[in-house]
Design a protein around this motif. Structure first.
Motif, PDB file in Angstrom:
ATOM      1  N   PRO A  17     -10.374  10.688  26.471  1.00  0.00           N
ATOM      2  CA  PRO A  17     -10.656  11.130  25.100  1.00  0.00           C
ATOM      3  C   PRO A  17      -9.449  11.792  24.458  1.00  0.00           C
ATOM      4  N   VAL A  18      -9.553  12.060  23.161  1.00  0.00           N
ATOM      5  CA  VAL A  18      -8.587  12.933  22.491  1.00  0.00           C
ATOM      6  C   VAL A  18      -8.695  14.311  23.123  1.00  0.00           C
ATOM      7  N   ARG A  19      -7.582  14.833  23.572  1.00  0.00           N
ATOM      8  CA  ARG A  19      -7.569  16.152  24.216  1.00  0.00           C
ATOM      9  C   ARG A  19      -7.133  17.211  23.216  1.00  0.00           C
ATOM     10  N   GLY A  37     -17.601  19.123  21.800  1.00  0.00           N
ATOM     11  CA  GLY A  37     -18.188  18.610  23.036  1.00  0.00           C
ATOM     12  C   GLY A  37     -19.318  17.623  22.803  1.00  0.00           C
ATOM     13  N   ARG A  38     -19.818  17.554  21.588  1.00  0.00           N
ATOM     14  CA  ARG A  38     -20.904  16.631  21.255  1.00  0.00           C
ATOM     15  C   ARG A  38     -20.391  15.336  20.620  1.00  0.00           C
ATOM     16  N   ILE A  39     -19.085  15.219  20.486  1.00  0.00           N
ATOM     17  CA  ILE A  39     -18.487  14.061  19.820  1.00  0.00           C
ATOM     18  C   ILE A  39     -17.849  13.165  20.868  1.00  0.00           C
ATOM     19  N   ASP A  40     -18.351  11.957  20.993  1.00  0.00           N
ATOM     20  CA  ASP A  40     -17.785  11.010  21.945  1.00  0.00           C
ATOM     21  C   ASP A  40     -16.327  10.743  21.617  1.00  0.00           C
ATOM     22  N   GLY A  41     -15.507  10.685  22.661  1.00  0.00           N
ATOM     23  CA  GLY A  41     -14.099  10.387  22.476  1.00  0.00           C
ATOM     24  C   GLY A  41     -13.235  11.585  22.179  1.00  0.00           C
ATOM     25  N   MET A  42     -13.802  12.785  22.248  1.00  0.00           N
ATOM     26  CA  MET A  42     -13.053  14.015  21.974  1.00  0.00           C
ATOM     27  C   MET A  42     -13.497  15.085  22.956  1.00  0.00           C
ATOM     28  N   GLU A  43     -12.557  15.880  23.442  1.00  0.00           N
ATOM     29  CA  GLU A  43     -12.929  17.017  24.281  1.00  0.00           C
ATOM     30  C   GLU A  43     -11.937  18.150  24.086  1.00  0.00           C
ATOM     31  N   VAL A  44     -12.439  19.364  24.163  1.00  0.00           N
ATOM     32  CA  VAL A  44     -11.564  20.527  24.242  1.00  0.00           C
ATOM     33  C   VAL A  44     -11.122  20.627  25.688  1.00  0.00           C
ATOM     34  N   ALA A  45      -9.837  20.394  25.918  1.00  0.00           N
ATOM     35  CA  ALA A  45      -9.309  20.358  27.278  1.00  0.00           C
ATOM     36  C   ALA A  45      -8.844  21.718  27.753  1.00  0.00           C
ATOM     37  N   ALA A  46      -8.421  22.576  26.818  1.00  0.00           N
ATOM     38  CA  ALA A  46      -7.869  23.876  27.191  1.00  0.00           C
ATOM     39  C   ALA A  46      -8.116  24.878  26.081  1.00  0.00           C
ATOM     40  N   VAL A  76      -2.184  19.154  35.582  1.00  0.00           N
ATOM     41  CA  VAL A  76      -2.923  18.164  36.373  1.00  0.00           C
ATOM     42  C   VAL A  76      -4.411  18.274  36.094  1.00  0.00           C
ATOM     43  N   ALA A  77      -4.906  19.516  35.999  1.00  0.00           N
ATOM     44  CA  ALA A  77      -6.327  19.717  35.725  1.00  0.00           C
ATOM     45  C   ALA A  77      -6.708  19.102  34.380  1.00  0.00           C
ATOM     46  N   VAL A  78      -5.894  19.328  33.340  1.00  0.00           N
ATOM     47  CA  VAL A  78      -6.173  18.744  32.035  1.00  0.00           C
ATOM     48  C   VAL A  78      -6.205  17.223  32.120  1.00  0.00           C
ATOM     49  N   ALA A  79      -5.238  16.648  32.825  1.00  0.00           N
ATOM     50  CA  ALA A  79      -5.178  15.197  32.958  1.00  0.00           C
ATOM     51  C   ALA A  79      -6.396  14.641  33.685  1.00  0.00           C
ATOM     52  N   GLN A  80      -6.979  15.453  34.557  1.00  0.00           N
ATOM     53  CA  GLN A  80      -8.147  15.025  35.318  1.00  0.00           C
ATOM     54  C   GLN A  80      -9.462  15.343  34.622  1.00  0.00           C
ATOM     55  N   PRO A  96      -0.753  18.451  28.604  1.00  0.00           N
ATOM     56  CA  PRO A  96      -0.884  17.086  28.059  1.00  0.00           C
ATOM     57  C   PRO A  96      -2.074  16.948  27.114  1.00  0.00           C
ATOM     58  N   ILE A  97      -1.974  17.617  25.986  1.00  0.00           N
ATOM     59  CA  ILE A  97      -3.021  17.553  24.967  1.00  0.00           C
ATOM     60  C   ILE A  97      -2.453  16.888  23.719  1.00  0.00           C
ATOM     61  N   ASP A  98      -3.341  16.442  22.849  1.00  0.00           N
ATOM     62  CA  ASP A  98      -2.937  15.709  21.657  1.00  0.00           C
ATOM     63  C   ASP A  98      -2.848  16.594  20.422  1.00  0.00           C
ATOM     64  N   VAL A  99      -3.797  17.512  20.293  1.00  0.00           N
ATOM     65  CA  VAL A  99      -3.912  18.330  19.089  1.00  0.00           C
ATOM     66  C   VAL A  99      -4.144  19.782  19.481  1.00  0.00           C
ATOM     67  N   ILE A 100      -3.430  20.685  18.830  1.00  0.00           N
ATOM     68  CA  ILE A 100      -3.691  22.116  18.992  1.00  0.00           C
ATOM     69  C   ILE A 100      -4.448  22.596  17.761  1.00  0.00           C
ATOM     70  N   VAL A 101      -5.583  23.227  17.976  1.00  0.00           N
ATOM     71  CA  VAL A 101      -6.389  23.809  16.909  1.00  0.00           C
ATOM     72  C   VAL A 101      -6.265  25.319  16.997  1.00  0.00           C
ATOM     73  N   ASP A 102      -5.777  25.941  15.955  1.00  0.00           N
ATOM     74  CA  ASP A 102      -5.616  27.398  15.944  1.00  0.00           C
ATOM     75  C   ASP A 102      -6.777  28.053  15.214  1.00  0.00           C
ATOM     76  N   ALA A 103      -7.596  28.769  15.950  1.00  0.00           N
ATOM     77  CA  ALA A 103      -8.721  29.512  15.375  1.00  0.00           C
ATOM     78  C   ALA A 103      -8.538  31.007  15.572  1.00  0.00           C
ATOM     79  N   SER A 104      -7.274  31.447  15.708  1.00  0.00           N
ATOM     80  CA  SER A 104      -7.026  32.864  15.957  1.00  0.00           C
ATOM     81  C   SER A 104      -7.245  33.721  14.719  1.00  0.00           C
TER      82      SER A 104
END
Length: 434
Positions: A17-19, A37-46, A76-80, A96-104
């Protein structure tokens, strides 16, 4: 094809998925994790949070366990597909993520994350409009030069109102005014201490609530809209009248036609039952179109209300991740620098004091044109955290560089200086090299 269909297709093609890497596991961050987490093809990896346990709880509330919080195997954990929590936001740029979302919601954190994330080859999506109205033009320009996407997230009023602006222009109407509803009058004296009980009852951070009640958030949002839609600020603080949905087109029209506006093509806000929606007032002088609009139940014209009755904050924010990854374009990013949010004394300030920043005890924000801010030597709200008061300042003073000394060692102050040079016409690559 819908975004979900395209995200599923992308996942089938790439095998993953998009990480997403998220900064901040507060109210907005938790909502984002749950919805993504409810959207197929996307996950919050970190997740990065100064209190890692908040990130762990956010993952657990989204049904994800076995969270890795330290060690050498984070990448490695993110990749897995194993969720990761770190306490350093800049660590996300190395994963190894695709997008950083800043909610700070913290301008300095947003500046560090966005700048370093773009240089590391990540797309950046901001739930931190406070940062965008301070250095968003530089970040957007940098992203374009690097082939990345910088965007303010869907679900917040500026982006949803920008969609209405685009729609209004696309169907051939001129934009008279674009804005939002606010559910209570501004109280510039509001502080975290004065709102502690209300914040507890709402389950909110009192600083966040204070930024809403003192008006800073509204000023920030409308400045972002002005810069992202190339609209103007007619006067300091805008107009802010009371209005209902039915009276919007009568209220936000030129004074010559019985309204409140001194000019057109502006941003503004109103109090009353328009909240939590956003609106655009469009105009046409074509008699055929006016006749058709009357037939369609849109009123007598020539001013018309285009209205969206809601904005869904973190629930809609994942759409900007999809738009960035799949369409390679922002939901909203500055295309001009028309508006600033200026720091204003919330109480009498004494020489030697330190400014605590947005939603705090010492300052609130007020929107003005960028030209007026520059001419007056005024200080942007996003730069004042940690600034020192140079002389006694009475309550209500719109602060200048003679009143306070900002901390020039911060990332956001450095990037602001680069943005000012960009506005003078210097190429962005030369600025970054400098």
């Amino acid at each position: 094809m819908s975004y979900v269909d395209r995200l599923r297709k992308r996942e089938r093609e790439l095998g993953r998925p998009v990480r997403v890497g998220l900064v901040g596991a507060g109210q907005m961050g938790i909502g984002f994790v749950a919805q993504a987490g409810r959207i197929d093809g996307m996950e919050v990896a970190a997740i990065a949070d100064i209190a890692p346990e908040r990130g762990v709880r956010a993952f657990e509330r989204a049904g994800r366990r076995d969270v890795l919080t330290d060690g050498d195997g984070l990448a490695v954990a993110v990749a897995q597909g194993r969720p990761v929590v770190v306490d350093d936001a800049l660590a996300l740029t190395r994963l190894p993520i695709d997008v950083i979302v800043d909610a700070s919601g913290v301008p300095e954190v947003g500046a560090q994350v966005a700048f370093n994330g773009l240089l590391a080859g990540k797309d950046v999506a901001m739930l931190n409009v406070e940062c965008d109205v301070t250095i968003g033009l530089l970040l957007s320009t940098l992203a374009s030069g690097l082939g990345r996407v910088y965007t303010v997230c869907r679900g917040d009023e500026p982006v949803e109102c920008k969609a209405l602006v685009d729609y209004t222009r696309d169907i051939g109407f001129s934009v008279v005014c674009a804005g939002k509803g606010k559910n209570n009058p501004l109280d510039p004296t509001a502080t975290p201490a004065s709102l502690a009980d209300r914040a507890a009852a709402k389950g909110m951070n009192p600083h966040m609530l204070a930024s809403f009640v003192d008006g800073s958030k509204t000023m920030i949002e409308m400045a972002a809209l002005a810069n992202g839609a190339d609209l103007k600020v007619a006067r300091r603080g805008m107009t802010g009248p009371h209005s209902t949905v039915d009276s919007l087109s009568a209220t936000f029209r030129p004074e010559a036609d019985g309204g409140r506006l001194t000019e057109t093509g502006v941003v503004d806000y109103c109090t009353g039952p328009v909240a939590p929606g956003v609106f655009v007032i469009g105009h046409t002088d074509d008699p055929v179109v006016i006749e058709e609009m009357a037939y369609l139940g849109m009123g007598p014209g020539p001013y018309y209300t285009f209205y969206r009755p809601y904005h869904l904050a973190s629930v809609e924010a994942p759409l900007s991740v999809a738009e960035a990854v799949l369409d390679r374009k922002p939901s909203l990013a500055p295309i001009a620098w028309n508006a600033e949010v200026l720091a204003t004394a919330k109480r009498d300030l004494a020489a030697g004091e330190l400014i605590d920043g947005i939603g705090g005890e010492t300052v609130y924000g007020i929107t003005d044109s960028a030209a007026a801010a520059r001419a007056g030597g005024h200080v942007p709200l996003g730069l004042v955290g940690g600034a020192r008061v140079l002389r006694d300042v009475p309550v209500g003073t719109v602060l200048t560089t003679e009143d306070i000394a900002i901390d020039e060692t911060t990332t956001i102050a450095s990037l602001r200086r680069l943005q000012e040079r960009l506005l003078l016409g210097e190429p962005v690559r030369e600025l970054i090299a400098a």
